[in-house]
Design a protein around this motif. Structure first.
Motif, PDB file in Angstrom:
ATOM      1  N   ALA A 266      32.229  33.289  35.351  1.00 55.43           N
ATOM      2  CA  ALA A 266      33.335  34.236  35.498  1.00 55.43           C
ATOM      3  C   ALA A 266      34.294  34.173  34.316  1.00 55.43           C
ATOM      4  O   ALA A 266      35.063  35.108  34.072  1.00 55.43           O
ATOM      5  N   GLU A 267      34.258  33.056  33.558  1.00 58.52           N
ATOM      6  CA  GLU A 267      35.135  32.911  32.403  1.00 58.52           C
ATOM      7  C   GLU A 267      34.549  33.546  31.149  1.00 58.52           C
ATOM      8  O   GLU A 267      35.248  33.689  30.150  1.00 58.52           O
ATOM      9  N   VAL A 268      33.289  33.895  31.185  1.00 59.00           N
ATOM     10  CA  VAL A 268      32.622  34.413  29.980  1.00 59.00           C
ATOM     11  C   VAL A 268      32.807  35.927  29.932  1.00 59.00           C
ATOM     12  O   VAL A 268      31.954  36.708  30.356  1.00 59.00           O
ATOM     13  N   HIS A 269      33.955  36.338  29.413  1.00 60.13           N
ATOM     14  CA  HIS A 269      34.245  37.766  29.242  1.00 60.13           C
ATOM     15  C   HIS A 269      35.326  37.898  28.182  1.00 60.13           C
ATOM     16  O   HIS A 269      35.916  36.902  27.733  1.00 60.13           O
ATOM     17  N   GLY A 270      35.589  39.100  27.766  1.00 59.35           N
ATOM     18  CA  GLY A 270      36.645  39.338  26.805  1.00 59.35           C
ATOM     19  C   GLY A 270      36.169  39.258  25.371  1.00 59.35           C
ATOM     20  O   GLY A 270      34.986  39.059  25.081  1.00 59.35           O
ATOM     21  N   THR A 271      37.111  39.394  24.459  1.00 55.07           N
ATOM     22  CA  THR A 271      36.831  39.449  23.021  1.00 55.07           C
ATOM     23  C   THR A 271      37.598  38.354  22.296  1.00 55.07           C
ATOM     24  O   THR A 271      38.784  38.135  22.570  1.00 55.07           O
ATOM     25  N   THR A 272      36.927  37.676  21.409  1.00 56.68           N
ATOM     26  CA  THR A 272      37.572  36.675  20.546  1.00 56.68           C
ATOM     27  C   THR A 272      37.869  37.323  19.208  1.00 56.68           C
ATOM     28  O   THR A 272      36.973  37.866  18.557  1.00 56.68           O
ATOM     29  N   THR A 273      39.116  37.252  18.793  1.00 56.57           N
ATOM     30  CA  THR A 273      39.541  37.807  17.518  1.00 56.57           C
ATOM     31  C   THR A 273      39.848  36.682  16.547  1.00 56.57           C
ATOM     32  O   THR A 273      40.676  35.806  16.846  1.00 56.57           O
ATOM     33  N   THR A 280      35.922  40.260  14.949  1.00 59.96           N
ATOM     34  CA  THR A 280      35.957  40.125  16.400  1.00 59.96           C
ATOM     35  C   THR A 280      34.547  39.873  16.917  1.00 59.96           C
ATOM     36  O   THR A 280      33.559  40.257  16.283  1.00 59.96           O
ATOM     37  N   ALA A 281      34.471  39.216  18.080  1.00 61.40           N
ATOM     38  CA  ALA A 281      33.168  38.922  18.681  1.00 61.40           C
ATOM     39  C   ALA A 281      33.338  38.845  20.188  1.00 61.40           C
ATOM     40  O   ALA A 281      34.385  38.419  20.690  1.00 61.40           O
ATOM     41  N   GLU A 282      32.324  39.269  20.904  1.00 54.66           N
ATOM     42  CA  GLU A 282      32.356  39.143  22.349  1.00 54.66           C
ATOM     43  C   GLU A 282      32.240  37.672  22.736  1.00 54.66           C
ATOM     44  O   GLU A 282      31.488  36.914  22.132  1.00 54.66           O
ATOM     45  N   ASN A 283      32.991  37.268  23.740  1.00 53.01           N
ATOM     46  CA  ASN A 283      32.963  35.886  24.195  1.00 53.01           C
ATOM     47  C   ASN A 283      31.567  35.537  24.707  1.00 53.01           C
ATOM     48  O   ASN A 283      31.042  36.198  25.602  1.00 53.01           O
ATOM     49  N   ALA A 284      30.981  34.464  24.130  1.00 45.09           N
ATOM     50  CA  ALA A 284      29.630  34.049  24.507  1.00 45.09           C
ATOM     51  C   ALA A 284      29.616  32.798  25.385  1.00 45.09           C
ATOM     52  O   ALA A 284      28.554  32.343  25.800  1.00 45.09           O
ATOM     53  N   GLY A 285      30.788  32.222  25.642  1.00 48.22           N
ATOM     54  CA  GLY A 285      30.840  31.019  26.459  1.00 48.22           C
ATOM     55  C   GLY A 285      30.614  29.746  25.683  1.00 48.22           C
ATOM     56  O   GLY A 285      30.698  28.650  26.236  1.00 48.22           O
ATOM     57  N   THR A 286      30.299  29.860  24.401  1.00 50.29           N
ATOM     58  CA  THR A 286      30.088  28.684  23.557  1.00 50.29           C
ATOM     59  C   THR A 286      31.415  28.224  22.972  1.00 50.29           C
ATOM     60  O   THR A 286      32.454  28.853  23.178  1.00 50.29           O
ATOM     61  N   LEU A 338      38.402  23.689  17.365  1.00 50.33           N
ATOM     62  CA  LEU A 338      37.440  24.755  17.643  1.00 50.33           C
ATOM     63  C   LEU A 338      36.164  24.230  18.293  1.00 50.33           C
ATOM     64  O   LEU A 338      35.532  24.921  19.090  1.00 50.33           O
ATOM     65  N   CYS A 339      35.768  22.996  17.968  1.00 53.21           N
ATOM     66  CA  CYS A 339      34.474  22.494  18.430  1.00 53.21           C
ATOM     67  C   CYS A 339      34.477  22.131  19.906  1.00 53.21           C
ATOM     68  O   CYS A 339      33.417  22.014  20.517  1.00 53.21           O
ATOM     69  N   VAL A 340      35.660  21.938  20.505  1.00 52.63           N
ATOM     70  CA  VAL A 340      35.722  21.538  21.911  1.00 52.63           C
ATOM     71  C   VAL A 340      36.573  22.495  22.735  1.00 52.63           C
ATOM     72  O   VAL A 340      37.080  22.146  23.796  1.00 52.63           O
ATOM     73  N   GLN A 341      36.751  23.719  22.238  1.00 54.84           N
ATOM     74  CA  GLN A 341      37.471  24.741  22.980  1.00 54.84           C
ATOM     75  C   GLN A 341      36.615  25.999  23.038  1.00 54.84           C
ATOM     76  O   GLN A 341      35.956  26.373  22.055  1.00 54.84           O
ATOM     77  N   ALA A 342      36.622  26.657  24.191  1.00 50.26           N
ATOM     78  CA  ALA A 342      35.912  27.914  24.367  1.00 50.26           C
ATOM     79  C   ALA A 342      36.901  28.963  24.868  1.00 50.26           C
ATOM     80  O   ALA A 342      37.870  28.646  25.564  1.00 50.26           O
ATOM     81  N   ALA A 343      36.643  30.207  24.507  1.00 47.58           N
ATOM     82  CA  ALA A 343      37.530  31.299  24.915  1.00 47.58           C
ATOM     83  C   ALA A 343      37.375  31.602  26.390  1.00 47.58           C
ATOM     84  O   ALA A 343      36.267  31.566  26.942  1.00 47.58           O
ATOM     85  N   VAL A 344      38.496  31.902  27.038  1.00 47.34           N
ATOM     86  CA  VAL A 344      38.501  32.397  28.412  1.00 47.34           C
ATOM     87  C   VAL A 344      39.197  33.754  28.373  1.00 47.34           C
ATOM     88  O   VAL A 344      40.416  33.839  28.284  1.00 47.34           O
ATOM     89  N   GLY A 345      38.429  34.827  28.390  1.00 46.42           N
ATOM     90  CA  GLY A 345      39.011  36.154  28.221  1.00 46.42           C
ATOM     91  C   GLY A 345      39.350  36.411  26.759  1.00 46.42           C
ATOM     92  O   GLY A 345      38.775  35.812  25.845  1.00 46.42           O
TER      93      GLY A 345
END
Length: 351
Positions: A266-273, A280-286, A338-345
């Protein structure tokens, strides 16, 4: 210092060391470097390097890591490695034993091209994984694979100090040929009767890790201070035993492979800028580091597991999830790894 600052001003925009390296790479004012003085490729899949650092090197605590800067194709890459030196080594030498990963850009480059005379960038020793200044009465060192390097540094340090307490060095490998410094381990055990070296080859002899094995080699392990570095499966097994025994505070760990709790889909959504790069890139959960690389960016990094802080960048806005703890973080304009944080939305990262 005032004269140095004046010279630095006159050489702007480049630091004075950028000009000095054109004359002699090891001649530096502020930057620290190291020249390769020895190369050993005798252990399959492993590279051992001996380095002579510049005058800025002030030593290490056994178990700590250093960052090497290696230029490949005109791009400087940072990687973290744990020296195997005793902290009492007076030779002003830095000895590294590096596992060559099939997809490791820097380790493969060094394995192929490292030779005496090559100069590398070097950062001071760092990290909290090291022997306490007041040595415990008993020490248990557990490692597997390339995790041998920091605990070997600890073992060498204790041997140099003629440490009188009990020490067990328990190491897991696929075969004897893949254990670096195996002859030295045997020699240390032969000279110091209080030090026991236990090498295990589960694929060959079926002696895997477990509570029974700990009871055999170190029946006093619940009273000792234990230092652990190895693959995730070994580390998880050790942690479970120490947690069950109620002595988790006596276990000290270093990881060469980042482990992460599962991501909620449910957290894998949104755009990372990546605002500084206008990408920009779509959030991949990585991880944000992996996501930035997939988007064609090349942020600097060293360890990829949240140890060295080389990949720290500013989160301008949005929510990120710490991949090690699962915690959500939302404060704007905060530095994150960056290596231990993932985007949420939706997230904006300043790279």
């Amino acid at each position: 210092m005032a004269l140095l600052d004046l010279v630095q001003t006159l050489t702007t925009p480049h630091p004075v060391d950028r000009y000095l390296e054109l004359v002699r790479p090891m001649l530096t004012v502020r930057d620290m470097r190291a020249r390769i003085v020895g190369v050993d490729r005798s252990v399959p899949g492993t590279l051992s390097l001996s380095l002579r650092p510049t005058r800025q090197w002030d030593g290490l605590l056994s178990g700590q890591f250093v960052q090497l800067g290696v230029v490949i194709g005109g791009v400087r890459h940072l990687r973290c490695y744990s020296p195997v030196n005793s902290q009492h080594d007076r030779r002003r030498r830095l000895d590294l034993t590096i596992r060559v990963h099939p997809h490791g850009l820097v380790s493969r480059h060094l394995h192929e091209y490292a030779e005496p005379g090559m100069v590398l960038d070097l950062e001071p020793a760092s990290g909290v994984f090291h022997l306490p200044r007041r040595r415990p009465d008993r020490v248990l060192l557990i490692s597997g694979g390339s995790g041998i390097t920091p605990v070997l540094s600890m073992l060498r340090t204790l041997a140099d100090e003629n440490y009188s307490g009990e020490v067990v060095f328990l190491h897991y490998a696929r075969s004897p040929e893949l254990v670096p410094h195996r002859d030295e381990l045997a020699a240390i055990a032969a000279v110091h009767p209080n030090i026991s070296v236990e090498l295990r080859y589960p694929e060959r002899d079926g002696r895997g890790f477990g509570h029974d094995e700990l009871d055999r080699v170190a029946p006093w392990f619940t009273e000792a201070q234990t230092f652990l570095c190895g693959p995730p499966s070994l580390m998880e097994s050790v942690r479970k035993i120490f947690t069950t025994e109620g002595v988790g505070e006596r276990l000290h760990t270093e990881e060469f492979v980042a482990t992460a709790p599962p991501m909620d889909t449910a957290e894998v959504h949104g755009t990372t800028t990546f605002s500084a790069s206008r990408v920009t890139a779509e959030n991949a959960g990585t991880s944000l580091l992996a996501q930035a690389e997939a988007a064609g960016l090349s942020p600097e990094y060293g360890c990829r597991m949240g140890i060295c802080f080389s990949c720290t960048s500013v989160r301008r806005s949005g929510c990120t999830r710490n991949l090690r703890t699962g915690d959500l973080e939302t404060d704007p304009d905060q530095p994150i790894q960056l290596c231990v944080q993932a985007a949420v939305g939706d997230v904006d990262i300043d790279i």
